[in-house]
Write a protein that holds these residues in place. Sequence first.
Motif, short mmCIF file in Angstrom:
data_model
loop_
_atom_site.label_atom_id
_atom_site.label_comp_id
_atom_site.label_asym_id
_atom_site.label_seq_id
_atom_site.Cartn_x
_atom_site.Cartn_y
_atom_site.Cartn_z
N THR A 223 54.87 7.50 59.76
CA THR A 223 56.08 7.66 58.97
C THR A 223 56.66 9.04 59.26
O THR A 223 55.93 9.95 59.67
N THR B 229 58.03 7.42 65.22
CA THR B 229 58.07 7.41 63.77
C THR B 229 58.84 6.17 63.30
O THR B 229 59.78 5.73 63.95
N ASN B 230 58.37 5.64 62.19
CA ASN B 230 59.03 4.47 61.62
C ASN B 230 58.56 4.29 60.19
O ASN B 230 57.63 4.98 59.74
N HIS B 231 59.17 3.37 59.49
CA HIS B 231 58.74 3.09 58.13
C HIS B 231 57.56 2.13 58.15
O HIS B 231 57.31 1.43 59.13
N THR B 232 56.81 2.09 57.05
CA THR B 232 55.54 1.36 57.02
C THR B 232 55.71 -0.11 57.37
O THR B 232 54.89 -0.70 58.08
N ARG B 233 56.78 -0.73 56.92
CA ARG B 233 56.99 -2.16 57.21
C ARG B 233 57.09 -2.39 58.72
O ARG B 233 56.48 -3.31 59.27
N GLU B 234 57.85 -1.54 59.40
CA GLU B 234 57.99 -1.66 60.85
C GLU B 234 56.71 -1.28 61.57
O GLU B 234 56.38 -1.81 62.64
N SER C 101 50.30 6.40 57.57
CA SER C 101 51.25 6.08 56.50
C SER C 101 50.69 6.57 55.18
O SER C 101 49.47 6.74 55.02
N ASP D 248 61.41 4.13 48.10
CA ASP D 248 60.22 4.91 48.46
C ASP D 248 59.15 4.67 47.39
O ASP D 248 59.38 4.93 46.20
N GLN E 275 66.78 10.22 52.39
CA GLN E 275 65.89 9.18 52.92
C GLN E 275 64.51 9.70 53.31
O GLN E 275 63.57 8.92 53.41
N THR E 276 64.38 11.00 53.54
CA THR E 276 63.10 11.54 54.01
C THR E 276 62.69 12.76 53.19
O THR E 276 63.53 13.51 52.68
#
Length: 301
Positions: free
Chosen positions: A98, A126-131, A146, A198, A222-223
Motif C-alpha cells: 500500500t 504500490t496499490n490498494h489492498t483489493r488490487e 498491507s 479507508d 486519499q493517502t
Amino acid sequence: MRLRHIEVFHAIMQAGTISGAAQLLHISQPAVTKVLQHCELQLRMNLFDRVRGKLYPTPEAHRLFIEVDKLNRDLVGIRRLAANLRSGESELVRLVATPTLGAAVIPMAMTQWCKAFPQSHCSLATNHTREIVSALLLGEADLALSLQDPHHPGIKAEVLASGLMTALCPLGSPEAAESGPLSLEQIRTPLVGLAGDDPLAALVHSNAEALDTPLQSRITVQTYQLARALVEAGVGMTLVDPFTAASADRSRVCLRPLSPAVPVQLYLLTTASAPLAQTARRLVKYLGEAARKSLEGLNTA
C-alpha cells in the motif's frame, strides 16, 4: 549410466587421458580408472581401446559422447541454477505494498536486501489492498504489505509488526501543548481526514461516534503521506498509522497516540499455496526488521 559414470566418461573424452580427466574432476587417477571400469562393466562394452597404456575411444564411445555431452551441459546448467537459488543470485522478487508502507517501511529494508543479494532484482509497486489481493492470486506479485488482513481463503496473512494509530499535531496547536495519549474529545484543530473507504479511518470515526464526538474533516485526502505533509505544512492535524507517524518531521509536528488505543498491524500477504524463494524470504526478514525499528523510533520519540 550413472551420474558419476557420465562425469568421468565426459572428462576422459575431453582430456584424452586418465590423468587429464583426474585433473578436471579433482580426483585421483585410480578413482577415474575404477569408475571407468565400472561404467564399461555396466554397459557390457568397452568404451576405450587400451594400447601401450593409452586410451583410444571406440566408435561406440564417440556416438555415446554426442548424447553425453548434451547431458553434461544440462547438468552444468542445473548446478548453476541450484547455486543461484541457494545464493539468491539472478532472481526477481515482486513486491507490492500500500502507498503508506511503500514510503515508510520499504526503503530501509531494500538497503539491506540489495547488499545481501547484489545480483538479484526486485520489482516494487504500490496499490490498494483489493488490487494487491488480485495481483497475488493472478501470480503477478510474490509478496505484499498491507495494513489490512483481507481474510481471503487464497491469501496467507502474517503479522510483521504492530503499533497504534497516532495523532500528528502541528506545533503551536492546542493538542501539541501536551504529551501522552490524546482522546478524541480533546481534538480542537481542524482535521485532515482520510477518505471514508479507508478501514483505519472508518474505525476511528466509529469510535468517535460511539463517544458522541463525531469528527469533522476540513480537508479529505486519499493517502496518509499527503495527510502528514499537510500537517507538516501547518494546514491542520491528522490521525495516521504508526509507520506514517514515525516518518513525520518532529521539528514541525507533535506525535500523540490516540485514546482509546486503536491497534494497527502490518501484514505480510502471500498466496497460501506458493512458498517464497530464499531471496523473498530474506526480504521479508528485512521488512519486519525495518518496520519494528521504525516503531521503536516512534516509541522513543
